[in-house]
Motif scaffolding. Sequence first.
Motif, PDB file in Angstrom:
ATOM      1  N   ARG A   1       0.833  -1.203   0.000  1.00 26.33           N
ATOM      2  CA  ARG A   1       0.000   0.000   0.000  1.00 26.33           C
ATOM      3  C   ARG A   1       0.870   1.257   0.000  1.00 26.33           C
ATOM      4  O   ARG A   1       0.589   2.211  -0.718  1.00 26.33           O
ATOM      5  CB  ARG A   1      -0.940   0.010   1.205  1.00 26.33           C
ATOM      6  CG  ARG A   1      -2.046  -1.010   1.112  1.00 26.33           C
ATOM      7  CD  ARG A   1      -2.921  -0.962   2.373  1.00 26.33           C
ATOM      8  NE  ARG A   1      -3.874  -2.038   2.375  1.00 26.33           N
ATOM      9  CZ  ARG A   1      -5.069  -1.974   1.812  1.00 26.33           C
ATOM     10  NH1 ARG A   1      -5.450  -0.876   1.219  1.00 26.33           N
ATOM     11  NH2 ARG A   1      -5.884  -3.005   1.848  1.00 26.33           N
ATOM     12  N   LEU A   2       1.943   1.239   0.807  1.00 26.82           N
ATOM     13  CA  LEU A   2       2.856   2.387   0.830  1.00 26.82           C
ATOM     14  C   LEU A   2       3.519   2.589  -0.528  1.00 26.82           C
ATOM     15  O   LEU A   2       3.697   3.722  -0.977  1.00 26.82           O
ATOM     16  CB  LEU A   2       3.919   2.215   1.915  1.00 26.82           C
ATOM     17  CG  LEU A   2       3.513   2.600   3.314  1.00 26.82           C
ATOM     18  CD1 LEU A   2       4.599   2.204   4.314  1.00 26.82           C
ATOM     19  CD2 LEU A   2       3.211   4.074   3.421  1.00 26.82           C
TER      20      LEU A   2
ATOM     21  N   HIS B   1       0.999   4.233  -2.688  1.00 25.49           N
ATOM     22  CA  HIS B   1       0.860   5.639  -2.285  1.00 25.49           C
ATOM     23  C   HIS B   1       2.046   6.458  -2.792  1.00 25.49           C
ATOM     24  O   HIS B   1       1.881   7.596  -3.236  1.00 25.49           O
ATOM     25  CB  HIS B   1       0.736   5.772  -0.764  1.00 25.49           C
ATOM     26  CG  HIS B   1      -0.640   5.564  -0.253  1.00 25.49           C
ATOM     27  ND1 HIS B   1      -1.601   6.547  -0.279  1.00 25.49           N
ATOM     28  CD2 HIS B   1      -1.233   4.483   0.289  1.00 25.49           C
ATOM     29  CE1 HIS B   1      -2.719   6.088   0.226  1.00 25.49           C
ATOM     30  NE2 HIS B   1      -2.531   4.817   0.579  1.00 25.49           N
TER      31      HIS B   1
ATOM     32  N   GLY C   1       1.634   7.019  -6.448  1.00 28.57           N
ATOM     33  CA  GLY C   1       0.596   8.041  -6.600  1.00 28.57           C
ATOM     34  C   GLY C   1       1.102   9.429  -6.276  1.00 28.57           C
ATOM     35  O   GLY C   1       0.757  10.411  -6.942  1.00 28.57           O
ATOM     36  N   TYR C   2       1.957   9.523  -5.258  1.00 31.46           N
ATOM     37  CA  TYR C   2       2.537  10.815  -4.860  1.00 31.46           C
ATOM     38  C   TYR C   2       3.427  11.377  -5.975  1.00 31.46           C
ATOM     39  O   TYR C   2       3.305  12.546  -6.338  1.00 31.46           O
ATOM     40  CB  TYR C   2       3.333  10.625  -3.570  1.00 31.46           C
ATOM     41  CG  TYR C   2       4.062  11.855  -3.107  1.00 31.46           C
ATOM     42  CD1 TYR C   2       3.393  12.874  -2.435  1.00 31.46           C
ATOM     43  CD2 TYR C   2       5.426  12.005  -3.331  1.00 31.46           C
ATOM     44  CE1 TYR C   2       4.066  14.005  -2.012  1.00 31.46           C
ATOM     45  CE2 TYR C   2       6.100  13.126  -2.907  1.00 31.46           C
ATOM     46  CZ  TYR C   2       5.412  14.131  -2.245  1.00 31.46           C
ATOM     47  OH  TYR C   2       6.082  15.259  -1.825  1.00 31.46           O
TER      48      TYR C   2
ATOM     49  N   ASN D   1      -3.691  14.883  -7.748  1.00 29.52           N
ATOM     50  CA  ASN D   1      -3.616  13.628  -7.012  1.00 29.52           C
ATOM     51  C   ASN D   1      -4.546  12.592  -7.633  1.00 29.52           C
ATOM     52  O   ASN D   1      -5.711  12.887  -7.884  1.00 29.52           O
ATOM     53  CB  ASN D   1      -4.031  13.821  -5.549  1.00 29.52           C
ATOM     54  CG  ASN D   1      -3.015  14.604  -4.770  1.00 29.52           C
ATOM     55  OD1 ASN D   1      -1.830  14.513  -5.029  1.00 29.52           O
ATOM     56  ND2 ASN D   1      -3.476  15.376  -3.817  1.00 29.52           N
TER      57      ASN D   1
ATOM     58  N   LEU E   1      -6.215   6.744  -2.751  1.00 32.94           N
ATOM     59  CA  LEU E   1      -4.923   7.423  -2.641  1.00 32.94           C
ATOM     60  C   LEU E   1      -5.062   8.853  -2.125  1.00 32.94           C
ATOM     61  O   LEU E   1      -4.143   9.648  -2.283  1.00 32.94           O
ATOM     62  CB  LEU E   1      -4.205   7.418  -3.994  1.00 32.94           C
ATOM     63  CG  LEU E   1      -3.819   6.038  -4.515  1.00 32.94           C
ATOM     64  CD1 LEU E   1      -3.120   6.153  -5.847  1.00 32.94           C
ATOM     65  CD2 LEU E   1      -2.958   5.298  -3.519  1.00 32.94           C
TER      66      LEU E   1
ATOM     67  N   SER F   1      -2.168  10.911   0.286  1.00 29.71           N
ATOM     68  CA  SER F   1      -0.912  10.159   0.195  1.00 29.71           C
ATOM     69  C   SER F   1       0.247  10.928   0.800  1.00 29.71           C
ATOM     70  O   SER F   1       1.112  10.351   1.447  1.00 29.71           O
ATOM     71  CB  SER F   1      -0.587   9.817  -1.260  1.00 29.71           C
ATOM     72  OG  SER F   1      -1.447   8.832  -1.740  1.00 29.71           O
ATOM     73  N   ASP F   2       0.242  12.246   0.590  1.00 30.22           N
ATOM     74  CA  ASP F   2       1.348  13.049   1.114  1.00 30.22           C
ATOM     75  C   ASP F   2       1.418  12.981   2.631  1.00 30.22           C
ATOM     76  O   ASP F   2       2.497  12.953   3.206  1.00 30.22           O
ATOM     77  CB  ASP F   2       1.256  14.495   0.625  1.00 30.22           C
ATOM     78  CG  ASP F   2      -0.095  15.135   0.885  1.00 30.22           C
ATOM     79  OD1 ASP F   2      -1.081  14.412   1.155  1.00 30.22           O
ATOM     80  OD2 ASP F   2      -0.175  16.370   0.808  1.00 30.22           O
TER      81      ASP F   2
ATOM     82  N   LYS G   1       0.387  10.382   4.542  1.00 27.10           N
ATOM     83  CA  LYS G   1       0.818   9.032   4.908  1.00 27.10           C
ATOM     84  C   LYS G   1       2.305   8.838   4.658  1.00 27.10           C
ATOM     85  O   LYS G   1       2.965   8.091   5.357  1.00 27.10           O
ATOM     86  CB  LYS G   1       0.019   7.991   4.132  1.00 27.10           C
ATOM     87  CG  LYS G   1      -1.416   7.908   4.571  1.00 27.10           C
ATOM     88  CD  LYS G   1      -2.167   6.862   3.815  1.00 27.10           C
ATOM     89  CE  LYS G   1      -3.611   6.880   4.299  1.00 27.10           C
ATOM     90  NZ  LYS G   1      -4.472   5.978   3.617  1.00 27.10           N
ATOM     91  N   LEU G   2       2.816   9.511   3.637  1.00 32.74           N
ATOM     92  CA  LEU G   2       4.216   9.341   3.270  1.00 32.74           C
ATOM     93  C   LEU G   2       5.151  10.332   3.961  1.00 32.74           C
ATOM     94  O   LEU G   2       6.361  10.151   3.924  1.00 32.74           O
ATOM     95  CB  LEU G   2       4.369   9.478   1.758  1.00 32.74           C
ATOM     96  CG  LEU G   2       3.725   8.383   0.929  1.00 32.74           C
ATOM     97  CD1 LEU G   2       3.736   8.757  -0.538  1.00 32.74           C
ATOM     98  CD2 LEU G   2       4.428   7.058   1.145  1.00 32.74           C
TER      99      LEU G   2
END
Length: 181
Positions: A74-75, A78, A81-82, A91, A109, A112-113, A115-116
């Motif tokens: 998943r990461l 993401h 996607g980022y 996005n 997504l 995402s920013d 989460k990352l």
Amino acid sequence: IHQLREGKTNVVAYQQSHFESGEEIIVHASLESQHFKASCGVLTKVYTAHSAFGHYSYEPTIFVGTYSITKVHRLELHFVGYVLALFQSKNPTSGRIITGNKKVHTVKLTHSDKKLAPYLEPLLEWRTTPAFESPVIILNKHCPYCQFHHICKAKAHEEDNLSLLDSIATKKSIQKYERKG
């Protein structure tokens, strides 16, 4: 990818010009932003609000060799996607992970920013920090297995490093003796 080609006629291998021409499906994409690079198995065109390309943007699909998806998968999606969002100025709302048993998992997504951020901020900091000197040399019992063993040992002899003494092997004990002189 073969199944995608059967369903849609205009499946193309990645070239940056394919974004502007609005290809339906782009495979084997290599996305680059100023600081990051991500690989994506498939990019699918979706009609959305305005992006850098016009009234469409792309959503990512990655392939994993397992039968279920993990947090790491998943990461990864993401992250793709980022980087894609940086590239297309929009996005992606969702992406897909296709597992080894050909099951499609749709992942939202959004944000995402956020989460990352815990992962990306240190990377950006490391990237912008100028190179530093080599770390303090501390020879230990694992050194003979390291590819840099000879370089470290030569530098330790040059510095007359305390870690050359077999009985002093920890950083804490070396610092203690260095303070004593």
